[in-house]
Scaffold this active site. Structure first.
Site, PDB file in Angstrom:
ATOM      1  N   GLU A 142       0.791  -1.226   0.000  1.00 32.80           N
ATOM      2  CA  GLU A 142       0.000   0.000   0.000  1.00 32.80           C
ATOM      3  C   GLU A 142       0.829   1.284   0.000  1.00 32.80           C
ATOM      4  O   GLU A 142       0.506   2.221   0.725  1.00 32.80           O
ATOM      5  CB  GLU A 142      -0.939  -0.029   1.211  1.00 32.80           C
ATOM      6  CG  GLU A 142      -0.240   0.031   2.596  1.00 32.80           C
ATOM      7  CD  GLU A 142       0.140  -1.330   3.183  1.00 32.80           C
ATOM      8  OE1 GLU A 142       0.359  -2.274   2.406  1.00 32.80           O
ATOM      9  OE2 GLU A 142       0.231  -1.420   4.420  1.00 32.80           O
ATOM     10  N   GLU A 169      -3.919  -4.381   9.319  1.00 34.31           N
ATOM     11  CA  GLU A 169      -4.400  -5.402   8.382  1.00 34.31           C
ATOM     12  C   GLU A 169      -5.803  -5.926   8.680  1.00 34.31           C
ATOM     13  O   GLU A 169      -6.549  -6.224   7.751  1.00 34.31           O
ATOM     14  CB  GLU A 169      -3.396  -6.557   8.301  1.00 34.31           C
ATOM     15  CG  GLU A 169      -2.017  -6.149   7.782  1.00 34.31           C
ATOM     16  CD  GLU A 169      -2.012  -5.586   6.363  1.00 34.31           C
ATOM     17  OE1 GLU A 169      -3.019  -5.748   5.642  1.00 34.31           O
ATOM     18  OE2 GLU A 169      -0.990  -4.958   5.987  1.00 34.31           O
ATOM     19  N   TYR A 172      -5.007 -10.400   9.929  1.00 35.72           N
ATOM     20  CA  TYR A 172      -5.926 -10.077   8.836  1.00 35.72           C
ATOM     21  C   TYR A 172      -7.339 -10.570   9.128  1.00 35.72           C
ATOM     22  O   TYR A 172      -8.283  -9.798   9.238  1.00 35.72           O
ATOM     23  CB  TYR A 172      -5.460 -10.755   7.531  1.00 35.72           C
ATOM     24  CG  TYR A 172      -4.223 -10.153   6.908  1.00 35.72           C
ATOM     25  CD1 TYR A 172      -4.333  -9.341   5.794  1.00 35.72           C
ATOM     26  CD2 TYR A 172      -2.957 -10.403   7.411  1.00 35.72           C
ATOM     27  CE1 TYR A 172      -3.215  -8.798   5.185  1.00 35.72           C
ATOM     28  CE2 TYR A 172      -1.831  -9.864   6.821  1.00 35.72           C
ATOM     29  CZ  TYR A 172      -1.966  -9.059   5.712  1.00 35.72           C
ATOM     30  OH  TYR A 172      -0.861  -8.514   5.124  1.00 35.72           O
ATOM     31  N   ASP A 180       8.336  -9.690  10.280  1.00 37.14           N
ATOM     32  CA  ASP A 180       7.895 -10.463   9.107  1.00 37.14           C
ATOM     33  C   ASP A 180       7.728 -11.949   9.429  1.00 37.14           C
ATOM     34  O   ASP A 180       6.997 -12.662   8.756  1.00 37.14           O
ATOM     35  CB  ASP A 180       8.907 -10.355   7.961  1.00 37.14           C
ATOM     36  CG  ASP A 180       8.959  -8.959   7.373  1.00 37.14           C
ATOM     37  OD1 ASP A 180       8.209  -8.086   7.849  1.00 37.14           O
ATOM     38  OD2 ASP A 180       9.767  -8.744   6.451  1.00 37.14           O
ATOM     39  N   HIS A 206      -8.070  -3.990  -1.330  1.00 37.13           N
ATOM     40  CA  HIS A 206      -7.320  -4.115  -0.077  1.00 37.13           C
ATOM     41  C   HIS A 206      -6.265  -3.000   0.054  1.00 37.13           C
ATOM     42  O   HIS A 206      -6.231  -2.272   1.045  1.00 37.13           O
ATOM     43  CB  HIS A 206      -6.662  -5.494   0.001  1.00 37.13           C
ATOM     44  CG  HIS A 206      -5.831  -5.697   1.225  1.00 37.13           C
ATOM     45  ND1 HIS A 206      -6.292  -6.333   2.349  1.00 37.13           N
ATOM     46  CD2 HIS A 206      -4.563  -5.311   1.512  1.00 37.13           C
ATOM     47  CE1 HIS A 206      -5.350  -6.344   3.270  1.00 37.13           C
ATOM     48  NE2 HIS A 206      -4.280  -5.726   2.788  1.00 37.13           N
ATOM     49  N   GLU A 207      -5.434  -2.870  -0.964  1.00 37.74           N
ATOM     50  CA  GLU A 207      -4.358  -1.870  -0.868  1.00 37.74           C
ATOM     51  C   GLU A 207      -4.928  -0.447  -0.807  1.00 37.74           C
ATOM     52  O   GLU A 207      -4.421   0.409  -0.089  1.00 37.74           O
ATOM     53  CB  GLU A 207      -3.367  -2.013  -2.029  1.00 37.74           C
ATOM     54  CG  GLU A 207      -2.749  -3.411  -2.188  1.00 37.74           C
ATOM     55  CD  GLU A 207      -2.235  -4.039  -0.900  1.00 37.74           C
ATOM     56  OE1 GLU A 207      -1.881  -3.308   0.042  1.00 37.74           O
ATOM     57  OE2 GLU A 207      -2.203  -5.285  -0.834  1.00 37.74           O
ATOM     58  N   HIS A 239      -6.083   0.554   2.637  1.00 40.35           N
ATOM     59  CA  HIS A 239      -5.007   1.014   3.519  1.00 40.35           C
ATOM     60  C   HIS A 239      -4.873   2.546   3.503  1.00 40.35           C
ATOM     61  O   HIS A 239      -4.260   3.109   4.413  1.00 40.35           O
ATOM     62  CB  HIS A 239      -3.674   0.395   3.110  1.00 40.35           C
ATOM     63  CG  HIS A 239      -3.407  -0.962   3.690  1.00 40.35           C
ATOM     64  ND1 HIS A 239      -3.402  -1.206   5.044  1.00 40.35           N
ATOM     65  CD2 HIS A 239      -3.115  -2.148   3.103  1.00 40.35           C
ATOM     66  CE1 HIS A 239      -3.104  -2.483   5.263  1.00 40.35           C
ATOM     67  NE2 HIS A 239      -2.935  -3.083   4.091  1.00 40.35           N
TER      68      HIS A 239
END
Ligand code: BES
Ligand code: ZN
Length: 613
Positions: free
Chosen positions: A280, A327, A391, A383, A304-305, A308
């Site tokens: 995003e 998320e 999510y 990460d 979705h992006e 953001h």
């Protein structure tokens, strides 16, 4: 006296604990307010080189040091401004490299300077950049480079306070080879030529993980009055065709959550080694080419992006343990945009697919990593705990609240949350405060303390959480059951009119007992081995590996070599790693594929195949 000392100690402890554990920045003392980047992209050396200038806001009268995050940067020199136009060399020290966090750069100043400048070079292995040879692009004639800064990789290409708790505006001048175009998460101008360097301004304050750059042979196509797409010339027509709904998505999101506050919304379609589906980056979402299915069936990724732009970019998690605020909220908003563009049934199908994925990943995750607000710890790269939990479980909590109070109450509440925290960084406690004051005050029975606690700080999903239901999927389930039971032939499952999501559900729920012969039947009627849809292919190949259906090997090998998107390749290597013979084969394919993968994907696959050092 002792009591006072104790109090003081606990105060110090809480203030340090309130800082982001994944950054060396002491932003309680000093904050970066503006960034200026002056860099040249050198494809022969695979490096960015030049300087970063940081404008500082001093917050503690006694502070004289500036601690920055770096990773694998070569620091050439550091200077500070005296505020009267003069620059002076500054003392600095680069600490030993921490495997998770990189190297702290400490700049020691004689006084609280308004600005510092750091001259530096990146490493060819910078974790946040990928340098592609011409062969890895679609055009095969020009090299390509792109960044991926989230979560803590901005520090591998810019020395800065690499924490989402700090926001800054930025400007940049980037030098690049004449044939190539540079884009950044800033005010891209399709008409710019790059003569004298590419210049950018980002007037809105952003956190470091939203710093982004890409350099390549790029063409632009407008999609709407404030939307457009950049891609290699060989892919631009297909990309523009796939993404025609983009402007309408922005309109739909605005109708729900208020004005889009970032100016333009463009999309950059990258080469297939891009390690994520989408990122995003403000004003210019970076996207994988694997969403180009030819029938727009995967464009919810753009929803979705885009979402953001409210949840994440406008209201940002202040540290990575609060990732669900980015998320989970975005997954919820994405589904609302999908519903308003493509209808309720499509939105429901996606919810079921998400929930299936969540239950599958819960089976593998350690209990602590199933919390919405996990304890990550400074020794772990954020990460590494990436999963469906923030999510899908996050969005599920929001949907639970929505169901309990109704959209008439929930929609203005969520919009109010975005407005009240616009351009700020927030924690889960901030959300809980806001929830109590602005929703639970009028709807005290909507959710109990114990239930909220279960969502946030307990593994799994609360037992009475409402499961999503899709009528189309019920029909798919029936067809699958009858075919597996031998009651109907493969050509009678009724898939002719299926949309992609119905195929995804059909394949997601194929039992482990499905045989190679059955997959062969399916393949001969429905040509799944030849699907051009990356999400269908992922599930088809996984079923094929499980069943030992050999004809998948040729297309599977091509898929693993072509695509570097982590979510699409990692589950396949995981499945292959389960049987020794498959693992041998996977190792051979990976040996060929690995050099083309992004460091992020390499790192994860190395671990799954037991190659990590
Ligand atoms: N911000 C994420 C990508 C990300 C998360 C990068 C954490 C690095 C660390 C992005 O918005 C995202 O979630 N992308 C998904 C697609 C989406 C439709 C679920 C992806 O890349 O698969
Ligand atoms: Zn996201």
């Amino acid at each position: 006296m002792r009591l006072f000392a104790l109090l003081l100690l606990s105060l110090i402890a809480t203030s340090a604990a309130a800082l982001d554990e994944h950054s060396y920045a002491r932003y309680d003392r000093v904050r970066v307010r503006e960034l200026y980047l002056d860099l040249d992209a050198d494809f022969a050396q695979k490096q960015l080189a030049g300087f970063a200038e940081l404008v500082l806001d001093w917050r503690d009268a006694n502070a004289r040091t500036l601690d920055l995050d770096t990773r694998d940067l070569t620091i050439e020199r550091v200077a500070f401004a005296d505020g009267q136009g003069g620059w002076h060399a500054a003392r600095h020290a680069l600490a030993a490299r921490d495997p998770a966090l990189g190297s702290k750069l400490t700049i020691t100043l004689p006084r609280q300077a308004p600005r510092v400048r750091i001259w530096y070079r990146t490493s060819p292995q910078a974790s946040g950049l990928q340098w592609l040879d011409a062969a890895q692009t679609q055009g095969k004639r020009h090299p390509f480079m792109f960044s991926q800064s989230q979560s803590i990789h901005a520090r591998s290409w810019v020395p800065l306070q690499d924490t989402p708790a700090v926001r800054f505006t930025y400007r940049a001048r980037i030098g690049a080879p004449a044939a190539l175009r540079v884009v950044m998460s800033a005010d891209n101008d399709p008409k710019a030529t790059g003569a004298g360097g590419w210049r950018f301004t980002m007037p809105q304050k952003i956190p470091s993980y939203l710093l982004a750059i890409a350099v390549g042979n790029l063409e632009f196509r407008p999609l709407g009055k404030r939307t457009g797409v950049y891609a290699e010339p060989e892919r631009i027509v297909a990309a523009a065709k796939e993404l025609t709904d983009t402007e309408q998505m922005v309109d739909a999101a605005e109708a729900l959550y208020g004005p889009y506050r970032w100016g333009r919304y463009d999309i950059l379609v990258l080469p297939p080694s891009f390690p994520f589906g989408g990122m995003e980056n403000p004003r210019i979402t970076f996207a994988t080419p694997t969403i180009i299915a030819g029938d727009k069936s995967l464009v919810s990724l753009i929803a979705h992006e885009l979402a953001h732009s409210w949840s994440g970019n406008l209201v940002t998690n202040a540290a990575w343990k609060h990732f669900w605020l980015n998320e989970g909220f975005t997954n919820y908003v994405e589904n609302r945009i999908v519903e308003s563009l493509f209808g309720r049934e499509m939105a429901q199908m996606q919810l079921v697919i998400d929930q299936t994925g969540l239950f599958e990943s819960l089976r593998e995750l350690a209990p602590g990593d199933q919390w919405l607000v996990p304890e990550i710890g400074a020794h772990r790269d954020p990460d590494e705990i990436f999963s469906d939990v923030p999510y899908v479980k996050g969005a599920w909590l929001l949907r639970t609240l929505e169901k309990r109070v109704g959209r008439e109450a929930f929609d203005p509440f969520l919009r109010g949350w975005f407005d009240a925290h616009a351009f700020q960084s927030v924690t889960t406690d901030d959300f809980l405060d806001y929830l109590r004051k602005h929703l639970l005050d009028k709807h005290p029975d909507a959710i109990s303390k114990a239930e909220l606690h279960a969502w946030l700080f307990e593994p799994g999903v609360p037992k009475d959480a409402l499961l999503a239901h899709s009528a189309s999927f019920a029909a798919v389930d029936t067809a699958r059951d009858r075919w597996l039971a031998g009651e109907i032939e493969a050509d009678a499952i009724g898939a002719k009119g299926w949309v992609t999501q119905e195929w995804l559900h059909f394949l997601d729920e194929l039992p482990a007992t499905t045989t190679a012969a059955q997959l062969g039947e399916l393949d001969s009627v429905w040509k799944l081995n030849a699907t051009g849809n990356s999400e269908i292919a992922l599930r088809w190949f996984r079923a094929g590996i499980r069943a030992g259906y050999q004809p998948i090997r040729v297309p599977l090998r091509a898929y693993l070599i072509e695509i570097g998107r982590r979510k699409l390749v990692v589950p396949l290597y995981e499945e292959l790693a389960k049987k020794p013979a498959d693992k041998q084969w996977a190792l051979a394919v990976y040996a060929e594929a690995r050099p083309g993968y992004h460091p992020v994907t390499q790192h994860t696959v190395d671990q799954k195949l037991g190659l990590a050092k």
